[in-house]
Design an enzyme around this catalytic site. Sequence first.
Site, PDB file in Angstrom:
ATOM      1  N   GLY A 125       0.808  -1.203   0.000  1.00 11.08           N
ATOM      2  CA  GLY A 125       0.000   0.000   0.000  1.00 11.08           C
ATOM      3  C   GLY A 125       0.842   1.255   0.000  1.00 11.08           C
ATOM      4  CB  ILE A 126      -0.114   4.773   0.694  1.00 11.78           C
ATOM      5  CG1 ILE A 126      -1.169   4.876  -0.418  1.00 11.78           C
ATOM      6  CG2 ILE A 126       0.584   6.108   0.892  1.00 11.78           C
ATOM      7  CD1 ILE A 126      -2.328   5.804  -0.100  1.00 11.78           C
ATOM      8  CG  HIS A 127       3.719   2.894   5.837  1.00 12.47           C
ATOM      9  ND1 HIS A 127       4.599   1.916   6.261  1.00 12.47           N
ATOM     10  CD2 HIS A 127       3.945   3.967   6.632  1.00 12.47           C
ATOM     11  CE1 HIS A 127       5.315   2.381   7.269  1.00 12.47           C
ATOM     12  NE2 HIS A 127       4.951   3.626   7.512  1.00 12.47           N
ATOM     13  CB  CYS A 128       4.384  -0.821   0.990  1.00 15.86           C
ATOM     14  SG  CYS A 128       3.348  -1.767   2.105  1.00 15.86           S
ATOM     15  CB  ILE A 129       5.218   2.705  -2.626  1.00 20.10           C
ATOM     16  CG1 ILE A 129       4.127   3.761  -2.421  1.00 20.10           C
ATOM     17  CG2 ILE A 129       4.595   1.352  -2.966  1.00 20.10           C
ATOM     18  CD1 ILE A 129       3.340   4.068  -3.692  1.00 20.10           C
TER      19      ILE A 129
END
Length: 341
Positions: free
Chosen positions: A329-333
Amino acid sequence: MTHHMPTETAPQDRIWMAFPRTGATLGDTSSAREAGYAAWAAVANTIADHQPVSIIVDPSEADHAARMLSGDITRIVRPIDDFWLRDSGPTFVHATDGSVAAVDWIFNGWGGPAWTSSGNDRDLARFIADMAGVPVVPSLLVNEGGGIHVDGAGTILLTDTVQLDPDRNPHADRLRVEEEMTRTLGTTRAIWLPRGLTRDYDTFGTRGHVDIVACLPSPGTLLLHDQRNPDHPDHAVTRDLRAQLAEEVDAQGNRLQIIALPAPATQTDAHGPVDWSYVNHLVINGAVIACSFAEPDADREAQEILASVYPGRTIVPVDARELFARGGGIHCITQQQPSPR
């Protein structure tokens, strides 16, 4: 020298990302690849409306990046393999004098499954540290930024199936990992989750990253993914995690206030049970970049909860479905670079 990883709500200088490149996780058709490019670009462009963004771009994708990214974003062309920058890049910390440094974990592609390669990413953390003008804190631990979460006050969340993965750290035990986290991040209390969400153990999973399951928005508070459908395998997972976490204490010896972040209503996709999670948001200066899933009621409830735990910040939703279809998700990227204290 002692280092300390600040809470994600601390002031930031910029966000680091990597632009997608052709490979196993981007997609095997032109339309799938374009959807992936668009998802990453939407996150980067949204963040750039609020604060600086630097993005690593593989030479093969320079034209795509130039066409799709805001002119406010700093593009740095360099060969890369993976584009989940929180994992392949550094973790930024403060030194005792308040200056910023970058922890250089060993990255081996989440334990080195056959579909991934990490040759171009082995020195990516050092490269980014050099671009940021900060010193490196070397580590011999295989770890990824998505596999940890801190409260900035001494507490860290870890997962047995990540840090103790025999394909990552075959000779590690909890004590060795905790001592390394103390040395590099300044944490003094580790809370170990036994596992992550079910989908995260599929082919393109990380084997249990904590940043899709739980996070610490502030000392004493924990946001926990809550799958309420008993037919979904994560219902039992999150039920058991809540029972465990209710008995844990933080670095100050206090029990955690656990706040449930209900999962969206969507339960499956073409590959099985989904792990769509609102926990995987990004905190930036003055805002929270929140995952949305085109489910108005669920998205609204999650945004209200996020607003309550991040007072004074604007909640900015970005569609995360194409990100989760590729494993995160957003945190991962993304990876935050804190400002000097």
